[in-house]
Design a protein around this motif. Structure first.
Motif, PDB file in Angstrom:
ATOM      1  N   ASP A 294       0.876  -1.162   0.000  1.00  4.78           N
ATOM      2  CA  ASP A 294       0.000   0.000   0.000  1.00  4.78           C
ATOM      3  C   ASP A 294       0.913   1.210   0.000  1.00  4.78           C
TER       4      ASP A 294
ATOM      5  N   THR B 273      -1.905  -3.830  -5.004  1.00  3.75           N
ATOM      6  CA  THR B 273      -2.165  -2.844  -3.963  1.00  3.75           C
ATOM      7  C   THR B 273      -3.206  -3.392  -2.999  1.00  3.75           C
TER       8      THR B 273
ATOM      9  N   SER C 107      -5.244  -2.045   0.060  1.00  2.00           N
ATOM     10  CA  SER C 107      -5.601  -0.795   0.747  1.00  2.00           C
ATOM     11  C   SER C 107      -5.785  -1.041   2.243  1.00  2.00           C
TER      12      SER C 107
ATOM     13  N   MET D  64      -6.463   1.378   4.351  1.00  2.00           N
ATOM     14  CA  MET D  64      -7.580   2.234   4.771  1.00  2.00           C
ATOM     15  C   MET D  64      -8.934   1.573   4.519  1.00  2.00           C
ATOM     16  N   LYS D  65      -9.009   0.745   3.499  1.00  2.00           N
ATOM     17  CA  LYS D  65     -10.268   0.049   3.192  1.00  2.00           C
ATOM     18  C   LYS D  65     -10.361  -1.306   3.891  1.00  2.00           C
ATOM     19  N   GLY D  66      -9.334  -1.656   4.672  1.00  2.00           N
ATOM     20  CA  GLY D  66      -9.352  -2.916   5.403  1.00  2.00           C
ATOM     21  C   GLY D  66      -9.021  -4.141   4.566  1.00  2.00           C
ATOM     22  N   GLU D  67      -8.474  -3.939   3.365  1.00  5.44           N
ATOM     23  CA  GLU D  67      -8.183  -5.075   2.486  1.00  5.44           C
ATOM     24  C   GLU D  67      -7.112  -6.011   3.046  1.00  5.44           C
ATOM     25  N   SER D  68      -6.279  -5.499   3.951  1.00  6.17           N
ATOM     26  CA  SER D  68      -5.237  -6.350   4.532  1.00  6.17           C
ATOM     27  C   SER D  68      -5.817  -7.393   5.487  1.00  6.17           C
TER      28      SER D  68
ATOM     29  N   SER E  71      -8.682  -8.973   4.674  1.00  7.91           N
ATOM     30  CA  SER E  71      -9.574  -9.813   3.862  1.00  7.91           C
ATOM     31  C   SER E  71      -9.130 -11.271   3.953  1.00  7.91           C
TER      32      SER E  71
END
Length: 124
Positions: free
Chosen positions: A11, A36, A38, A40-44, A46
């Motif tokens: 990111d 990428t 994100s 900030m979007k909480g994708e880490s 997922s």
């Protein structure tokens, strides 16, 4: 022999990810697929990314079935894999200085040094 596909998970807000980007630019001969993630979007966090890094953090490097986490470990892994244009000293004297500085940095960042003072009653 077919080269495995390398994927760099990052990111742009990750300063540890910047370390890898600078390393890649200096090395000059490594071109992974960049995914990428994100923060900030909480994708880490997922389900898909947690299969890559159960800690849910970037950066992460995937090389086929090998996954390397932590920016310093990623750089050491790549330096070992890609011998051309070495960025780590090759002679023993300079390599010794490099290792000393490298592990001094790691030791300063290690939270177990805090644990040691608590566990063994050392006063700072």
């Amino acid at each position: 022999k077919k080269m495995s596909k390398e994927i760099f998970y990052n990111d742009d807000i990750s300063s540890n990810g910047w370390r890898i980007l600078i390393y890649l630019k200096e090395k000059g001969n490594i071109q992974p697929e960049v995914k990428t993630i994100s923060l900030m979007k909480g994708e880490s966090k997922s389900e898909e990314f947690l299969k890559v890094n159960p800690r849910g953090q970037v950066p992460a490097w995937q090389d086929g079935s090998v996954v390397v986490l932590e920016s310093l470990a990623i750089m050491m892994y790549l330096e070992n894999k890609y011998k051309e244009n070495p960025l780590i000293p090759q002679n023993n004297e300079d390599y010794g200085v490099f290792l000393t500085r490298y592990f001094q940095y790691v030791a300063k960042m290690d939270n177990t040094s805090i644990f040691g003072s608590v566990a063994f009653g050392k006063k700072n």
